[in-house]
Design a protein around this motif. Structure first.
Motif, mmCIF file in Angstrom:
data_model
loop_
_atom_site.group_PDB
_atom_site.id
_atom_site.type_symbol
_atom_site.label_atom_id
_atom_site.label_comp_id
_atom_site.label_asym_id
_atom_site.label_seq_id
_atom_site.Cartn_x
_atom_site.Cartn_y
_atom_site.Cartn_z
ATOM 1 N N THR A 52 2.020 -8.119 -5.544
ATOM 2 C CA THR A 52 2.571 -7.174 -5.178
ATOM 3 C C THR A 52 3.562 -6.438 -5.999
ATOM 4 O O THR A 52 4.658 -6.287 -5.731
ATOM 5 C CB THR A 52 3.319 -7.525 -3.867
ATOM 6 N N PRO A 53 3.087 -5.807 -7.164
ATOM 7 C CA PRO A 53 3.864 -5.344 -8.110
ATOM 8 C C PRO A 53 4.759 -4.133 -7.581
ATOM 9 O O PRO A 53 6.031 -4.221 -8.084
ATOM 10 C CB PRO A 53 2.961 -4.794 -9.327
ATOM 11 N N LEU A 90 1.836 -15.008 -1.858
ATOM 12 C CA LEU A 90 1.644 -13.682 -1.269
ATOM 13 C C LEU A 90 2.452 -12.477 -1.889
ATOM 14 O O LEU A 90 2.105 -11.434 -1.929
ATOM 15 C CB LEU A 90 2.027 -13.661 0.345
ATOM 16 N N VAL A 91 3.657 -12.693 -2.074
ATOM 17 C CA VAL A 91 4.721 -11.878 -2.880
ATOM 18 C C VAL A 91 5.102 -12.171 -4.081
ATOM 19 O O VAL A 91 5.823 -13.333 -4.202
ATOM 20 C CB VAL A 91 5.587 -11.740 -1.692
ATOM 21 N N ALA A 115 5.795 -3.476 -4.430
ATOM 22 C CA ALA A 115 6.711 -3.794 -3.463
ATOM 23 C C ALA A 115 7.948 -4.684 -4.372
ATOM 24 O O ALA A 115 9.058 -4.467 -3.985
ATOM 25 C CB ALA A 115 6.239 -4.782 -2.406
ATOM 26 N N MET A 116 7.620 -5.236 -5.397
ATOM 27 C CA MET A 116 8.562 -6.006 -6.048
ATOM 28 C C MET A 116 9.436 -5.086 -6.910
ATOM 29 O O MET A 116 10.558 -5.337 -6.936
ATOM 30 C CB MET A 116 7.831 -7.073 -7.165
ATOM 31 N N SER A 117 9.069 -4.009 -7.394
ATOM 32 C CA SER A 117 9.932 -3.124 -8.222
ATOM 33 C C SER A 117 10.661 -2.421 -7.225
ATOM 34 O O SER A 117 11.848 -2.296 -7.435
ATOM 35 C CB SER A 117 9.414 -2.079 -9.056
ATOM 36 N N TRP A 118 10.222 -2.065 -5.888
ATOM 37 C CA TRP A 118 11.042 -1.510 -4.685
ATOM 38 C C TRP A 118 12.133 -2.444 -4.526
ATOM 39 O O TRP A 118 13.365 -1.925 -4.386
ATOM 40 C CB TRP A 118 10.178 -1.115 -3.772
ATOM 41 N N MET A 119 11.709 -3.692 -4.304
ATOM 42 C CA MET A 119 12.822 -4.668 -3.777
ATOM 43 C C MET A 119 13.971 -4.826 -4.670
ATOM 44 O O MET A 119 15.049 -4.741 -4.473
ATOM 45 C CB MET A 119 12.094 -6.265 -3.487
ATOM 46 N N ALA A 162 0.947 -1.117 0.057
ATOM 47 C CA ALA A 162 -0.079 0.004 -0.092
ATOM 48 C C ALA A 162 0.919 1.117 0.033
ATOM 49 O O ALA A 162 0.601 2.285 -0.822
ATOM 50 C CB ALA A 162 -1.076 -0.124 1.294
ATOM 51 N N GLN A 163 1.943 1.139 0.922
ATOM 52 C CA GLN A 163 2.889 2.320 0.801
ATOM 53 C C GLN A 163 3.340 2.739 -0.510
ATOM 54 O O GLN A 163 3.415 4.007 -0.935
ATOM 55 C CB GLN A 163 3.988 2.283 2.081
ATOM 56 N N LEU A 164 3.915 1.560 -0.893
ATOM 57 C CA LEU A 164 4.708 1.717 -2.161
ATOM 58 C C LEU A 164 3.881 1.917 -3.371
ATOM 59 O O LEU A 164 4.399 2.196 -4.645
ATOM 60 C CB LEU A 164 5.642 0.435 -2.415
#
Ligand SMILES: N[C@@H](CCC(=O)N[C@@H](CS)C(=O)NCC(=O)O)C(=O)O
Length: 256
Positions: free
Chosen positions: A214-215, A208-209, A217-221, A174-176
């Motif tokens: 979680t697109p 879950l990921v 969060a994955m690009s952030w990671m 949600a944040q990202l």
């Protein structure tokens, strides 16, 4: 002079290695094999009574607890800051660090121990040899932690870990979705705190990921993993992929 006693560059050890590298500080890296119980060596117990890594020694004084240790580094060595300059941003970082310390770290560690823990080091010992090694740990809390790990985590504990991880992942995604980084306007200690646990999850909890679930969060990671400092930190391990080894974190014994 900075000496960092650390394990693989995942979890709490990963947080401090990344912070040191991001700040461009010279330090000596002292590898402690947690799966050989090296954290309980007498000379380390003299520096930290719990026998816990990461452990930083600076000018003869010892520092533990990744959140406070990273903040100490940022304060003691102000260049290349990893905390936002505004009060709101710093509050946001601390809320993320607390979420990691309160449950995300322990829950990811539990799931990872369940998936990978038995494969190496003490985890690979025959049950009798493991129990004997655990009873030789010179710290009561450590014995308690490793007795539980050796006995195997129960379904109830694992279900609770899965649900805590699910809640945390929801918040991260949600944040990202509306921001590039977890706290404030720039990369910070919040990203440093979450990344070394989150990085386990695409393999550990693929339902879950993932890019589909979680697109953001994955690009952030991937963006965090591509940072030169993070790449240098991840190279401080001994195994090929530090996110395929795990030790049970001490937090679950402290807080149940
Ligand atoms: N509260 C500590 C936790 C550190 C931690 O989880 N350390 C792990 C390895 S990275 C550990 O020492 N586990 C094995 C043990 O306690 O025997 C922190 O945040 O720095």
């Amino acid at each position: 002079m900075l000496d960092l006693y650390h394990w693989e560059p995942n979890g709490a050890s990963g947080r401090v290695l990344i912070a040191l590298e991001e700040k461009g500080l010279a330090y000596s890296s002292c590898y402690v094999d947690v799966l050989a119980f090296e954290q309980y060596r007498p000379e380390l117990l003299e520096l930290s009574e719990r026998g816990e890594v990461p452990l930083l020694v600076h000018d003869g004084a010892a520092y533990t607890e990744a959140s406070y240790l990273c903040e100490f580094l940022d304060e003691a060595f102000p260049s290349r800051p990893l905390l936002p300059s505004d009060a709101r941003g710093r509050w946001e970082v601390r809320v993320w660090q607390k979420a990691v310390d309160d449950g995300f770290a322990a829950s990811v560690s539990e799931l990872a121990w369940q998936a990978y823990g038995g494969a190496r080091g003490v985890g690979a010992l025959a049950p009798g040899a493991l129990c004997a090694a655990v009873e030789r740990i010179p710290v009561e809390e450590g014995r308690e932690l490793w007795r539980a790990a050796a006995a195997g985590l129960g379904e109830e504990q694992l279900a609770r870990a899965r649900s805590r991880v699910q809640e945390a992942v929801k918040k991260i995604e949600a944040q990202l979705t509306s921001a590039q980084w977890l706290a404030g306007a720039a990369y910070s200690l919040a990203d440093v705190a979450v990344f070394p646990y989150f990085k386990y999850l695409p393999e550990l909890c693929p339902g879950l990921v993932s890019d589909a679930a979680t697109p953001h969060a994955m690009s952030w990671m991937r963006a965090v993993a591509a940072r030169p400092a993070v790449r240098s930190a991840l190279a401080r391990g001994r195994v090929v992929d530090p996110f395929t080894v795990a030790a049970p974190g001490p937090e679950q014994v402290r807080w149940g």
